[in-house]
Motif scaffolding. Structure first.
Motif, PDB file in Angstrom:
ATOM      1  N   PRO A 231     -27.225  -1.817  50.738  1.00  0.00           N
ATOM      2  CA  PRO A 231     -28.543  -1.453  50.203  1.00  0.00           C
ATOM      3  C   PRO A 231     -28.400  -0.705  48.881  1.00  0.00           C
ATOM      4  O   PRO A 231     -27.312  -0.186  48.565  1.00  0.00           O
ATOM      5  CB  PRO A 231     -29.113  -0.541  51.287  1.00  0.00           C
ATOM      6  N   PRO A 232     -29.463  -0.642  48.088  1.00  0.00           N
ATOM      7  CA  PRO A 232     -29.410   0.137  46.845  1.00  0.00           C
ATOM      8  C   PRO A 232     -29.094   1.603  47.138  1.00  0.00           C
ATOM      9  O   PRO A 232     -29.499   2.151  48.159  1.00  0.00           O
ATOM     10  CB  PRO A 232     -30.824  -0.004  46.267  1.00  0.00           C
ATOM     11  N   VAL A 233     -28.346   2.214  46.246  1.00  0.00           N
ATOM     12  CA  VAL A 233     -27.983   3.625  46.400  1.00  0.00           C
ATOM     13  C   VAL A 233     -29.044   4.487  45.749  1.00  0.00           C
ATOM     14  O   VAL A 233     -29.484   4.203  44.632  1.00  0.00           O
ATOM     15  CB  VAL A 233     -26.609   3.917  45.755  1.00  0.00           C
ATOM     16  N   LYS A 234     -29.464   5.518  46.475  1.00  0.00           N
ATOM     17  CA  LYS A 234     -30.402   6.462  45.875  1.00  0.00           C
ATOM     18  C   LYS A 234     -29.749   7.161  44.697  1.00  0.00           C
ATOM     19  O   LYS A 234     -28.555   7.440  44.704  1.00  0.00           O
ATOM     20  CB  LYS A 234     -30.828   7.525  46.909  1.00  0.00           C
ATOM     21  N   GLU A 235     -30.561   7.418  43.680  1.00  0.00           N
ATOM     22  CA  GLU A 235     -30.023   8.117  42.511  1.00  0.00           C
ATOM     23  C   GLU A 235     -29.470   9.465  42.930  1.00  0.00           C
ATOM     24  O   GLU A 235     -30.118  10.235  43.634  1.00  0.00           O
ATOM     25  CB  GLU A 235     -31.116   8.319  41.469  1.00  0.00           C
ATOM     26  N   ALA A 236     -28.238   9.737  42.542  1.00  0.00           N
ATOM     27  CA  ALA A 236     -27.586  11.000  42.915  1.00  0.00           C
ATOM     28  C   ALA A 236     -28.314  12.180  42.311  1.00  0.00           C
ATOM     29  O   ALA A 236     -28.708  12.145  41.143  1.00  0.00           O
ATOM     30  CB  ALA A 236     -26.133  11.009  42.438  1.00  0.00           C
ATOM     31  N   PRO A 237     -28.554  13.220  43.065  1.00  0.00           N
ATOM     32  CA  PRO A 237     -29.216  14.400  42.513  1.00  0.00           C
ATOM     33  C   PRO A 237     -28.323  15.095  41.493  1.00  0.00           C
ATOM     34  O   PRO A 237     -27.105  14.977  41.539  1.00  0.00           O
ATOM     35  CB  PRO A 237     -29.432  15.291  43.754  1.00  0.00           C
ATOM     36  N   LYS A 238     -28.954  15.808  40.600  1.00  0.00           N
ATOM     37  CA  LYS A 238     -28.194  16.506  39.569  1.00  0.00           C
ATOM     38  C   LYS A 238     -27.321  17.598  40.156  1.00  0.00           C
ATOM     39  O   LYS A 238     -26.258  17.898  39.643  1.00  0.00           O
ATOM     40  CB  LYS A 238     -29.156  17.103  38.532  1.00  0.00           C
ATOM     41  N   LYS A 239     -27.807  18.205  41.205  1.00  0.00           N
ATOM     42  CA  LYS A 239     -27.043  19.259  41.865  1.00  0.00           C
ATOM     43  C   LYS A 239     -26.552  18.763  43.209  1.00  0.00           C
ATOM     44  O   LYS A 239     -27.246  18.050  43.919  1.00  0.00           O
ATOM     45  CB  LYS A 239     -27.911  20.505  42.075  1.00  0.00           C
ATOM     46  N   ILE A 240     -25.338  19.124  43.581  1.00  0.00           N
ATOM     47  CA  ILE A 240     -24.799  18.764  44.881  1.00  0.00           C
ATOM     48  C   ILE A 240     -24.316  20.029  45.569  1.00  0.00           C
ATOM     49  O   ILE A 240     -24.239  21.097  44.962  1.00  0.00           O
ATOM     50  CB  ILE A 240     -23.634  17.757  44.744  1.00  0.00           C
ATOM     51  N   GLY A 241     -23.979  19.893  46.829  1.00  0.00           N
ATOM     52  CA  GLY A 241     -23.448  21.030  47.574  1.00  0.00           C
ATOM     53  C   GLY A 241     -24.441  22.168  47.665  1.00  0.00           C
ATOM     54  O   GLY A 241     -25.645  21.968  47.821  1.00  0.00           O
ATOM     55  N   VAL A 242     -23.933  23.399  47.549  1.00  0.00           N
ATOM     56  CA  VAL A 242     -24.770  24.579  47.684  1.00  0.00           C
ATOM     57  C   VAL A 242     -25.835  24.617  46.602  1.00  0.00           C
ATOM     58  O   VAL A 242     -26.976  25.020  46.846  1.00  0.00           O
ATOM     59  CB  VAL A 242     -23.899  25.858  47.639  1.00  0.00           C
ATOM     60  N   GLY A 243     -25.507  24.163  45.387  1.00  0.00           N
ATOM     61  CA  GLY A 243     -26.490  24.135  44.311  1.00  0.00           C
ATOM     62  C   GLY A 243     -27.686  23.284  44.676  1.00  0.00           C
ATOM     63  O   GLY A 243     -28.836  23.648  44.410  1.00  0.00           O
ATOM     64  N   ARG A 244     -27.438  22.140  45.287  1.00  0.00           N
ATOM     65  CA  ARG A 244     -28.525  21.244  45.722  1.00  0.00           C
ATOM     66  C   ARG A 244     -29.367  21.911  46.798  1.00  0.00           C
ATOM     67  O   ARG A 244     -30.603  21.790  46.813  1.00  0.00           O
ATOM     68  CB  ARG A 244     -27.907  19.943  46.245  1.00  0.00           C
ATOM     69  N   LEU A 245     -28.735  22.635  47.706  1.00  0.00           N
ATOM     70  CA  LEU A 245     -29.458  23.293  48.793  1.00  0.00           C
ATOM     71  C   LEU A 245     -30.387  24.381  48.291  1.00  0.00           C
ATOM     72  O   LEU A 245     -31.379  24.704  48.943  1.00  0.00           O
ATOM     73  CB  LEU A 245     -28.466  23.896  49.798  1.00  0.00           C
ATOM     74  N   PHE A 246     -30.066  24.935  47.128  1.00  0.00           N
ATOM     75  CA  PHE A 246     -30.914  25.981  46.559  1.00  0.00           C
ATOM     76  C   PHE A 246     -31.673  25.488  45.331  1.00  0.00           C
ATOM     77  O   PHE A 246     -32.096  26.272  44.491  1.00  0.00           O
ATOM     78  CB  PHE A 246     -30.081  27.227  46.253  1.00  0.00           C
ATOM     79  N   GLY A 247     -31.842  24.156  45.243  1.00  0.00           N
ATOM     80  CA  GLY A 247     -32.714  23.579  44.230  1.00  0.00           C
ATOM     81  C   GLY A 247     -34.164  23.847  44.602  1.00  0.00           C
ATOM     82  O   GLY A 247     -34.474  24.327  45.699  1.00  0.00           O
ATOM     83  N   PRO A 248     -35.108  23.521  43.713  1.00  0.00           N
ATOM     84  CA  PRO A 248     -36.517  23.851  43.944  1.00  0.00           C
ATOM     85  C   PRO A 248     -37.121  23.217  45.194  1.00  0.00           C
ATOM     86  O   PRO A 248     -38.060  23.763  45.781  1.00  0.00           O
ATOM     87  CB  PRO A 248     -37.214  23.334  42.677  1.00  0.00           C
ATOM     88  N   ASP A 249     -36.585  22.058  45.634  1.00  0.00           N
ATOM     89  CA  ASP A 249     -37.179  21.385  46.784  1.00  0.00           C
ATOM     90  C   ASP A 249     -36.642  21.868  48.126  1.00  0.00           C
ATOM     91  O   ASP A 249     -37.288  21.676  49.156  1.00  0.00           O
ATOM     92  CB  ASP A 249     -36.985  19.866  46.669  1.00  0.00           C
ATOM     93  N   LEU A 250     -35.464  22.503  48.142  1.00  0.00           N
ATOM     94  CA  LEU A 250     -34.837  22.892  49.406  1.00  0.00           C
ATOM     95  C   LEU A 250     -34.552  24.387  49.549  1.00  0.00           C
ATOM     96  O   LEU A 250     -34.178  24.837  50.627  1.00  0.00           O
ATOM     97  CB  LEU A 250     -33.518  22.130  49.600  1.00  0.00           C
TER      98      LEU A 250
END
Length: 439
Positions: A231-250
């Motif tokens: 299947p198509p791959v979702k666009e990778a988020p700019k932040k991963i790991g802990v940075g992604r977890l504390f992004g504006p959405d999470l």
């Protein structure tokens, strides 16, 4: 072959036999973790008697694998999102088996603490990876039930292993508990190798070499149709790991869940880790003290299963909040109980029912609140940081006991963690809505 997304096939189709077996293996893994974590509790009275360990020092020993679990959940949980759930679990099982075996050879507090820390690293990694694996192998209809059943494996492992540990302690010393744990952990390695394939969601997202072939092989084993392409791959988020977890959405979800888990698990592990020593100090034999801990886990398993069934009809957050509040009350009552084995066992059972139901419900919330690409890492972070509360619970209680506070006061202080956790979850909102916004 189908043109469908393999993830949608798993999500929407009825669960096949091998798919159920894969989820079942994760339940058994959590059962193994349940015994490995509490093995030190069963062994603690014998260790304290043989080595002359005071309560403050014993509290530290009781917490060492919890500290290892905290680090293992954060670090190894994030690694599982990179290298895969399956190799992470297998590697952690090896670490656990070695750590349990070496614990039986320990001749002092310092070296035993080091071995328990190493065992905890493996347990933390397994917890994070299996929680993600269950969420990714269950279909949408059974996801909450699968995750809560997986978490129910923890007290079931403590019940079965604890019953065996009590029998061993009636004839052998505390080392036999660790030897039994090492043997059982080793047995699981070939079972997981054969019965737990890599997560299809992980393979589809990461596109490792041979991903399509591996996905189709797993789909075929699970009785589903195969797919023609990835299947198509979702666009990778700019932040991963802990940075992604504390992004504006999470960020808000991550912070609230971490605090709630931290506070409740502090109460939970004070209670589970200290039960055998408290009961021995009331004048009972170590094998009988172990039976009280077994009853606590009988209640824990019952609470986990009931919450899983209720979660299919009611909102998971409200159920968890209620379980935390009642759990805090019952832990307080345990501190006021008389030196009567039957009454202690009954209160321990009811307290275990509510406190573990809340833990199980939190795992279900984690699975819904974090998107696939950070699910193991998000779960690992919350569990890892939250395990700081798990480690602090036995340590704080040990120092409170050494400072002269009685069980009645210590129980009230330690039960406050569950009450605070319930108040935090009131602020969370709907975890399903959070997951949709984060995806």
């Amino acid at each position: 072959m189908s043109s469908k997304d393999p993830r949608e096939i798993l999500a929407q189709a009825p669960m096949g036999t091998f798919q159920i077996i894969a989820v079942g293996m994760c339940v058994l893994l959590n059962a193994l973790d349940g015994f490995d974590v509490l093995s030190i509790s069963f062994a603690a009275p014998g260790i304290a008697n043989e080595w002359g360990v005071d309560r403050a020092a014993l509290g530290i020993v009781l917490s060492m694998e919890l500290i290892g679990m905290a680090i293992g959940s954060v670090v190894i949980g994030s690694i599982a999102d990179v290298i895969g759930r399956r190799p992470t679990i297998l590697s952690c099982l090896i670490v656990m088996a070695v750590g349990m075996g070496l614990a039986a050879t320990a001749n002092g507090v310092e070296i035993l603490s080091a071995y328990r820390f190493a065992t905890g690293l493996g347990i933390g990694g397994v917890l994070a990876a299996t929680n993600a694996m269950v969420a990714e192998y269950a279909n949408v209809k059974r996801k909450s039930l699968a995750v809560t059943t997986m978490a129910a494996g923890y007290p079931i492992g403590a019940i079965v292993g604890g019953t065996i540990a009590s029998m061993l302690l009636a004839h052998y010393d505390w080392r036999s508990v660790f030897i039994f744990g090492a043997v059982m952990t080793t047995v699981f390695i070939p079972l997981i190798w054969y019965f737990l394939p890599e997560s299809i969601e992980f393979l589809a997202q990461k596109r490792v070499p041979g991903a399509l072939e591996k996905i189709n092989s797993t789909l075929k084993r699970m009785g589903h149709e195969t797919v023609a392409e990835l299947p198509p791959v979702k666009e990778a988020p700019k932040k991963i790991g802990v940075g992604r977890l504390f992004g504006p959405d999470l960020a808000r979800t991550t912070a609230i869940l971490t605090f709630a888990y931290f506070a409740h698990i502090m109460t939970f592990y004070f209670y589970l880790k200290w039960i055998p020593k408290i009961v021995v100090d009331l004048g009972f034999e170590p094998s009988l003290a172990g039976s009280v801990l077994v009853w606590a886990n009988v209640g824990g398993a019952s609470g986990a299963i009931l919450l899983g069934l209720l979660a299919m009809k009611f909102g998971i957050r409200g159920l968890v909040i209620g379980a935390m509040l009642f759990g805090g009350v019952m832990v307080t009552l345990f501190g006021q109980a008389p030196a009567d084995l039957a009454k202690l066992s009954m209160i321990a059972c009811v307290a275990g029912f509510f406190t573990n139901a809340a833990i199980v419900g939190l795992y279900a919330i984690f699975a819904h609140a974090f998107p696939t690409e950070v699910r193991a890492g998000g779960t690992g972070f919350v569990i890892g940081v939250g395990r700081g509360g798990a480690a602090l619970g036995p340590i704080i209680a040990g120092f409170l006991f050494k400072s002269g506070y009685g069980l009645e006061i210590v129980a009230v202080i330690m039960a406050a963690g569950s009450i605070c956790a319930a108040l935090a979850l009131v602020l969370l909102g709907n975890p399903r809505k959070s997951a949709a916004q984060a995806a």
